[in-house]
Design an enzyme around this catalytic site. Structure first.
Site, PDB file in Angstrom:
ATOM      1  N   ASP A   1      44.886-111.065  43.732  1.00  0.00           N
ATOM      2  CA  ASP A   1      45.648-112.317  43.722  1.00  0.00           C
ATOM      3  C   ASP A   1      47.127-111.944  43.609  1.00  0.00           C
ATOM      4  OD1 ASP A   1      43.408-114.369  43.534  1.00  0.00           O
ATOM      5  OD2 ASP A   1      42.919-112.998  41.923  1.00  0.00           O
TER       6      ASP A   1
ATOM      7  N   ALA B   1      32.499-114.526  34.813  1.00  0.00           N
ATOM      8  CA  ALA B   1      31.731-113.880  35.877  1.00  0.00           C
ATOM      9  C   ALA B   1      32.333-112.495  36.117  1.00  0.00           C
ATOM     10  CB  ALA B   1      31.709-114.713  37.156  1.00  0.00           C
TER      11      ALA B   1
ATOM     12  N   GLU C   1      45.823-107.114  41.718  1.00  0.00           N
ATOM     13  CA  GLU C   1      46.628-107.359  42.926  1.00  0.00           C
ATOM     14  C   GLU C   1      45.849-108.119  43.997  1.00  0.00           C
ATOM     15  OE1 GLU C   1      48.283-103.675  44.294  1.00  0.00           O
ATOM     16  OE2 GLU C   1      49.925-103.754  42.831  1.00  0.00           O
TER      17      GLU C   1
ATOM     18  N   ARG D   1      33.629-114.879  42.955  1.00  0.00           N
ATOM     19  CA  ARG D   1      33.005-115.742  43.973  1.00  0.00           C
ATOM     20  C   ARG D   1      32.002-114.978  44.843  1.00  0.00           C
ATOM     21  NH1 ARG D   1      38.176-117.975  43.668  1.00  0.00           N
ATOM     22  NH2 ARG D   1      38.145-120.211  43.242  1.00  0.00           N
TER      23      ARG D   1
ATOM     24  N   GLN E   1      43.559-125.603  37.885  1.00  0.00           N
ATOM     25  CA  GLN E   1      43.977-124.783  39.029  1.00  0.00           C
ATOM     26  C   GLN E   1      43.051-124.945  40.236  1.00  0.00           C
ATOM     27  OE1 GLN E   1      43.455-121.001  36.662  1.00  0.00           O
ATOM     28  NE2 GLN E   1      42.917-120.172  38.663  1.00  0.00           N
TER      29      GLN E   1
ATOM     30  N   GLY F   1      36.002-105.078  38.777  1.00  0.00           N
ATOM     31  CA  GLY F   1      37.447-105.302  38.928  1.00  0.00           C
ATOM     32  C   GLY F   1      38.056-105.676  37.575  1.00  0.00           C
ATOM     33  N   HIS F   2      37.406-106.618  36.875  1.00  0.00           N
ATOM     34  CA  HIS F   2      37.889-106.986  35.533  1.00  0.00           C
ATOM     35  C   HIS F   2      37.806-105.772  34.598  1.00  0.00           C
ATOM     36  CE1 HIS F   2      36.417-111.105  36.879  1.00  0.00           C
ATOM     37  NE2 HIS F   2      37.673-111.325  36.578  1.00  0.00           N
TER      38      HIS F   2
END
Ligand code: PAF
Length: 283
Positions: A153, A32, A151, A190, A61, A36-37
């Site tokens: 996460d 998804a 960052e 998400r 996870q 950002g990716h």
């Protein structure tokens, strides 16, 4: 663009890349893909000859089965996004669960010197064992020179750095700044699941972090925390799970500020049944 769905073929291909002395960047993802990716991958392309992007929704996870089932799986769209970045320098690895776990879908246990007991570790049982398990396996398969993590996460980033240090893995872990939508919402896979009214409300999270940062300059960490909690109590749609001001290295909640330490504020919020996290550097 090369897409491997099978570990054995992928390894054969990577051995050839390695024997050409090409440097390899790695961006592990659960798919998804969003901007950002893309920013992690672009950084990887600046610093390496090639970048491997793994797309794998890692079952170990997830502490919440519903979240695992509903996690978006959009490989075709992901490949389209990657093709726009580079067709010949990106390689996709999208293995099956059986390829990674065989028929034993369980986590190994890791100790990350206490980092795992803070924040997400308190609220997501077994989460960081699952992250450690998949990252160790993927690093073992890909054998990258450098790996890139966002960052957003931040705790995950610290934990992966700790994993690499403890297992003495020959990979450089590089943290990359949080990528935000124009209204400030931290990009996350998400976000695509947010209903429109929750998507409209969600930028409140970052707005509150920014004000918390301003307040941290003049009032105590406790007072800032109380203020944030009040803001969410008044909010109709967003439900605060935690807001914590912590030392950026130990991730322990700050009791008394010291000008010698660096601090970050961390937040987890439910927007309906979607859990969103964010954080901000305070000094
Ligand atoms: O951040 C994520 O998307 C995942 O936790 C990761 C690092 C890809 C491991 O499954």
């Amino acid at each position: 663009m090369k897409i491997f769905k099978n570990k054995a073929d992928f390894r054969t291909y990577l051995d050839a890349v390695k024997s050409d002395k090409k440097s390899l960047g790695f961006v592990p993802t659960m798919g998804a893909l969003h901007q950002g990716h893309a920013s992690l991958i672009e950084k990887g392309l600046e610093q390496n000859d090639m970048v491997v992007v793994s797309v794998f929704v890692n079952p170990t996870q997830f502490d919440n089965r519903e979240d695992l089932i509903k996690y978006p799986r959009t490989l075709e769209d992901d490949v389209q996004l990657l093709k726009k970045i580079s067709k010949d320098q990106i390689v996709v690895f999208a293995p099956t669960v059986a390829d990674i776990y065989g028929d034993n879908v369980i986590s190994e246990s890791f100790s990350y010197d206490g980092l795992e007991h803070e924040m997400e570790g308190k609220f997501r049982d077994g989460h960081f064992d699952g992250v450690g398990t998949i990252i160790k396996r993927l690093f073992n398969i890909v054998k990258p020179d450098r790996a890139y993590f966002g960052e957003k996460d931040f705790q995950q980033l610290m934990i992966i750095k700790k994993l690499v240090e403890k297992l003495d893995l020959p990979v450089q872990v590089i943290g990359c700044k949080i990528h935000r939508d124009e209204d400030g919402l931290a990009m996350s896979s998400r976000n695509t699941r947010l209903k429109p009214e929750y998507r409209l409300a969600a930028p409140f999270i970052y707005k509150t972090l920014v004000t918390a940062k301003e307040k941290f300059g003049t009032i105590s960490a406790n007072k800032v925390t109380e203020w944030v909690e009040q803001q969410f109590e008044k909010h109709d749609l967003l439900e605060l799970e935690y807001f914590i001001i912590a030392n950026s290295e130990t991730l322990k909640t700050v009791k008394r500020k010291s000008k010698y330490n660096s601090y970050r504020a961390f937040i987890a919020v439910y927007a309906d049944d979607i859990r969103l996290i964010d954080n901000i550097a305070l000094n």
